[in-house]
Design a protein around this motif. Structure first.
Motif, PDB file in Angstrom:
ATOM      1  N   HIS B 190      37.419  42.317  54.300  1.00 12.00           N
ATOM      2  CA  HIS B 190      38.307  42.654  52.907  1.00 12.00           C
ATOM      3  C   HIS B 190      39.786  43.759  53.462  1.00 12.00           C
ATOM      4  CE1 HIS B 190      35.273  41.570  50.786  1.00 12.00           C
ATOM      5  NE2 HIS B 190      34.480  43.316  50.556  1.00 12.00           N
ATOM      6  N   ARG B 194      43.349  42.652  52.906  1.00  9.00           N
ATOM      7  CA  ARG B 194      44.782  43.923  52.746  1.00  9.00           C
ATOM      8  C   ARG B 194      45.750  43.352  53.406  1.00  9.00           C
ATOM      9  NH1 ARG B 194      45.042  46.662  47.809  1.00  9.00           N
ATOM     10  NH2 ARG B 194      46.264  48.442  48.389  1.00  9.00           N
ATOM     11  N   ASP B 199      44.678  40.962  49.297  1.00  3.29           N
ATOM     12  CA  ASP B 199      43.572  41.772  48.839  1.00  3.29           C
ATOM     13  C   ASP B 199      43.287  40.791  47.241  1.00  3.29           C
ATOM     14  OD1 ASP B 199      41.955  43.720  47.081  1.00  3.29           O
ATOM     15  OD2 ASP B 199      43.143  45.190  48.385  1.00  3.29           O
ATOM     16  N   PRO B 200      41.650  40.649  46.520  1.00  6.15           N
ATOM     17  CA  PRO B 200      42.205  40.033  45.215  1.00  6.15           C
ATOM     18  C   PRO B 200      41.935  41.347  44.448  1.00  6.15           C
ATOM     19  CG  PRO B 200      40.013  39.541  46.436  1.00  6.15           C
ATOM     20  CD  PRO B 200      40.654  40.670  47.078  1.00  6.15           C
ATOM     21  N   ILE B 201      41.647  42.293  44.649  1.00  4.62           N
ATOM     22  CA  ILE B 201      41.788  43.633  43.356  1.00  4.62           C
ATOM     23  C   ILE B 201      42.706  43.267  42.116  1.00  4.62           C
ATOM     24  CG2 ILE B 201      41.902  45.645  43.063  1.00  4.62           C
ATOM     25  CD1 ILE B 201      39.558  45.575  44.449  1.00  4.62           C
ATOM     26  N   ASP B 202      41.143  42.774  41.056  1.00  5.72           N
ATOM     27  CA  ASP B 202      42.133  42.897  39.807  1.00  5.72           C
ATOM     28  C   ASP B 202      42.582  43.993  39.203  1.00  5.72           C
ATOM     29  OD1 ASP B 202      42.297  42.215  37.074  1.00  5.72           O
ATOM     30  OD2 ASP B 202      41.236  40.877  36.574  1.00  5.72           O
TER      31      ASP B 202
END
Lengths: 221, 221
Positions: B190, B194, B199-202
């Motif tokens: 991860h 990043r 980074d696939p943070i929703d």
């Protein structure tokens, strides 16, 4: 020739990592000719036995774990969203999943309840919610919810949890592969290696570790 | 144009996962044009702040973590063996690693002390041991061990630990990438995403999670 032993998957609906592992484990097991048996297990009882906290009980860790699970869900390509409430009481969901069911039916129940929890659904908190989810699967939700509160079902969940603790489980998901314990979503690649006969455990160093003396101890521990 | 911010790597020699992450992180960072700055951090203080236990303090988990680290070491292709004692007192090793050093020198010190701990060496417990390891690097081990016990050095280690706790750290290894926290060896993929801007943070689901109500609480928690 007898079938190889199934991989035992101990889980609680409270754990996002258990949800994610449940998405990936059956395919890994199938590649090695193994079935997966889902074993509902009370996470709270595992924490109690270990005398430690769950990640959601440490504020900074609670936020991090959700981000980490979201990143892992993206890597796995599976839907992921927070349930309506967390922590919630998982007992009813675990108990209906502990009923005396055909394992293929149990797997469908577990998949449906996990999806309702972490896959963008309405959660598994409350009798009406759980009953509706079971009905959607073509099962008799009302009868299953009723049976879930029987002493026999409660005892079955408790016995599975006690057996997991006795076998060394300290969290969820815990996988047993021919008796060998694996913990957490990130252990799936090690489960895969074990099933392929490529587990690199060095019994000499492991035995040394078991006899490594402590020369310090944390205050208060 | 200013250089990109280095990745900050908070570690304690007690952690096998910190050792393993230290083997892999610099190469990942370098691929994205980043340096890594090693920040000695007291694991015991992080556990104290979170009010939880370390893995080595839960008997079943202690055995498992060693196996898991051994499997990960094999996957990374790095040497791995238990230190002569564990838990040991890491203070001196952390303090010499906290001295006011050029970062390239600090990295060599950290690599040497980690190798002595988890790479099959004689540990980092005791002044003579640490001094000899520093001398082997061509450094003045005697002077560094002396300076390690100065109030300024003790304060620097404590301040780094307090800053990590204030920034949300609850364990080691903890990596900060432009202020974003990553925890554990398994988060390196991860970290890589990043650094690559993937980074696939929703943020919507993350915000929902921050406001998710609890409808149950574990007894005694």
């Amino acid at each position: 020739m007898s079938s190889p032993e199934p991989v035992r998957f101990h889980f609680d609906y409270l754990s996002p990592y258990a949800y994610l592992a449940w998405q990936a484990l059956p395919e890994i097991a199938a590649r090695h000719g193994r079935e997966v048996v889902a074993v509902p297990t009370l996470f709270a009882a595992l924490l109690g036995a270990a005398g430690t906290k769950g990640p959601a009980e440490i504020p900074a860790k609670r936020v991090y774990v959700f981000k980490d699970a979201m990143r892992s869900a993206h890597a796995l390509g599976v839907p992921f969203a927070p349930p309506p409430a967390h922590p919630f009481n998982p007992l009813l969901a675990l108990r209906v999943s502990s009923l005396d069911l055909d394992e293929a039916v149990r797997a469908r129940v577990v998949s449906r309840l996990f999806a309702a929890t972490w896959g963008g659904g309405a959660g598994v908190d409350g009798e009406a919610t759980v009953r509706a989810l079971l009905d959607e699967l073509g099962l008799d939700g009302a009868a299953m919810v009723r049976e879930a509160s029987s002493d026999a079902t409660k005892a079955r969940l408790r016995a599975a949890t006690d057996a997991a603790i006795a076998a060394g489980a300290f969290g969820v998901p815990t996988m047993f592969v021919d008796g060998e314990l694996f913990w957490g979503l990130d252990s799936l690649r090690h489960v895969d290696a074990r099933l392929a006969g490529r587990d690199p455990i060095d019994d000499v160093d492991l035995s040394r570790w078991a006899h490594t003396p402590a020369t310090a101890k944390r205050r208060g521990s």
